[in-house]
Design a protein around this motif. Sequence first.
Motif, short mmCIF file in Angstrom:
data_model
loop_
_atom_site.label_atom_id
_atom_site.label_comp_id
_atom_site.label_asym_id
_atom_site.label_seq_id
_atom_site.Cartn_x
_atom_site.Cartn_y
_atom_site.Cartn_z
N LEU A 235 0.87 -1.23 -0.12
CA LEU A 235 0.28 0.14 0.08
C LEU A 235 0.29 1.42 0.10
CD1 LEU A 235 -3.33 -0.21 0.37
CD2 LEU A 235 -1.98 -2.55 1.17
N GLY A 236 0.37 2.33 -0.56
CA GLY A 236 1.23 3.52 -0.86
C GLY A 236 2.53 3.36 -2.33
N THR A 237 3.06 1.99 -3.08
CA THR A 237 3.69 2.22 -3.37
C THR A 237 3.31 1.87 -4.74
OG1 THR A 237 5.17 2.03 -1.83
CG2 THR A 237 5.68 0.40 -4.17
N ASP A 238 2.39 0.38 -4.72
CA ASP A 238 2.29 -0.47 -5.79
C ASP A 238 0.69 -0.94 -6.10
OD1 ASP A 238 2.84 -2.53 -4.68
OD2 ASP A 238 3.50 -3.31 -5.45
N THR A 239 -0.33 -0.18 -4.63
CA THR A 239 -1.62 -1.00 -4.15
C THR A 239 -2.50 0.23 -3.30
OG1 THR A 239 -1.15 -2.98 -4.20
CG2 THR A 239 -2.83 -2.47 -3.12
N ASP A 240 -3.28 0.32 -4.18
CA ASP A 240 -4.28 1.64 -3.52
C ASP A 240 -4.67 1.20 -2.55
OD1 ASP A 240 -6.24 1.07 -5.21
OD2 ASP A 240 -6.39 2.03 -6.78
N ILE A 241 -6.08 2.21 -1.97
CA ILE A 241 -6.61 2.14 -0.79
C ILE A 241 -7.64 1.21 -1.23
CG2 ILE A 241 -8.05 2.68 0.65
CD1 ILE A 241 -6.72 5.19 1.21
N GLU A 242 -8.63 1.40 -2.52
CA GLU A 242 -9.16 0.20 -3.35
C GLU A 242 -8.68 -1.24 -2.80
OE1 GLU A 242 -11.03 1.73 -6.93
OE2 GLU A 242 -11.81 3.35 -5.67
N GLY A 243 -8.02 -1.38 -3.51
CA GLY A 243 -7.31 -2.40 -3.68
C GLY A 243 -6.98 -2.90 -2.85
N GLY A 244 -6.34 -2.61 -1.68
CA GLY A 244 -5.93 -2.66 0.54
C GLY A 244 -7.31 -3.42 0.95
N TYR A 245 -8.79 -2.49 0.44
CA TYR A 245 -9.94 -2.91 1.07
C TYR A 245 -9.85 -3.76 0.76
CZ TYR A 245 -14.59 -2.13 2.08
OH TYR A 245 -15.96 -2.41 2.64
N ALA A 246 -10.31 -4.56 -0.98
CA ALA A 246 -10.39 -5.27 -1.84
C ALA A 246 -9.77 -6.82 -0.36
CB ALA A 246 -10.33 -5.60 -3.29
N ALA A 247 -8.19 -6.82 -0.81
CA ALA A 247 -7.62 -7.36 0.05
C ALA A 247 -7.89 -8.25 1.05
CB ALA A 247 -6.14 -6.63 -0.30
N ALA A 248 -8.53 -7.32 2.22
CA ALA A 248 -8.80 -7.15 3.06
C ALA A 248 -9.50 -8.03 3.84
CB ALA A 248 -8.90 -5.55 4.36
N ARG A 249 -10.99 -8.17 2.58
CA ARG A 249 -11.92 -8.41 2.36
C ARG A 249 -12.15 -9.72 1.97
NH1 ARG A 249 -17.35 -5.94 -1.26
NH2 ARG A 249 -18.76 -7.34 -0.40
N ALA A 250 -11.14 -10.11 0.82
CA ALA A 250 -10.81 -11.57 1.15
C ALA A 250 -9.66 -12.33 2.22
CB ALA A 250 -9.95 -11.60 -0.18
N CYS A 251 -9.64 -11.12 3.36
CA CYS A 251 -8.71 -12.19 4.19
C CYS A 251 -9.88 -12.04 5.08
CB CYS A 251 -7.92 -10.81 5.11
SG CYS A 251 -6.25 -10.99 4.24
N GLY A 252 -11.15 -10.78 4.87
CA GLY A 252 -12.48 -11.74 5.81
C GLY A 252 -13.07 -12.64 5.83
N LEU A 253 -13.00 -12.70 4.50
CA LEU A 253 -13.95 -14.32 4.01
C LEU A 253 -13.22 -14.99 3.77
CD1 LEU A 253 -14.26 -13.05 0.15
CD2 LEU A 253 -16.37 -14.01 2.55
N ASN A 254 -11.85 -15.57 4.12
CA ASN A 254 -11.06 -16.46 4.91
C ASN A 254 -11.54 -17.10 6.32
OD1 ASN A 254 -10.03 -17.31 2.23
ND2 ASN A 254 -8.46 -16.38 2.38
N LEU A 255 -11.25 -15.83 6.86
CA LEU A 255 -11.39 -15.74 8.50
C LEU A 255 -13.10 -16.48 8.89
CD1 LEU A 255 -10.40 -12.43 10.11
CD2 LEU A 255 -10.20 -14.89 10.30
#
Length: 154
Positions: A54-74
Amino acid sequence: MSDQIDARLSALGLSLPDAPAPAANYVPYVQSGSLVFISGQVAKKGDALICGQLGTDTDIEGGYAAARACGLNLVAQLKAACGGDLGRLRRVVKLTGFVNAAPDFTDHPKVMNGASDLMVALFDDAGRHARAAVGSPSLPGGVAVEVEGIFEID
């Protein structure tokens, strides 16, 4: 409640993945009394890791989607811990998120909202939780986000 959760997942256009197997020498979750401690879940889409900083090659929207994917795995791990019955959930107690972030990135909470918003969308008030959002200079496999959780079940 389990049917409600399936309906909410469907309405969001989501489905639970199979509970991921551990990547090293640990167990995916431990139950102690009514609490279930779920090991950190990395960001994945299908079998592919969601990587980036985040802040280099990924934006907040991409990070949000990644965190959501982690949430699905949880939630997939929680379902396994509950013997397949998510209706046993009493509440999401706490999420801790680790964000692969550049030194000057400061929007960790906005990224972690991907997992937090998912918990509330699926579990209503029982999904409201305590939380930490921590920046890290790297994460396993170069993933953008990793999230661990504590849940209370019947």
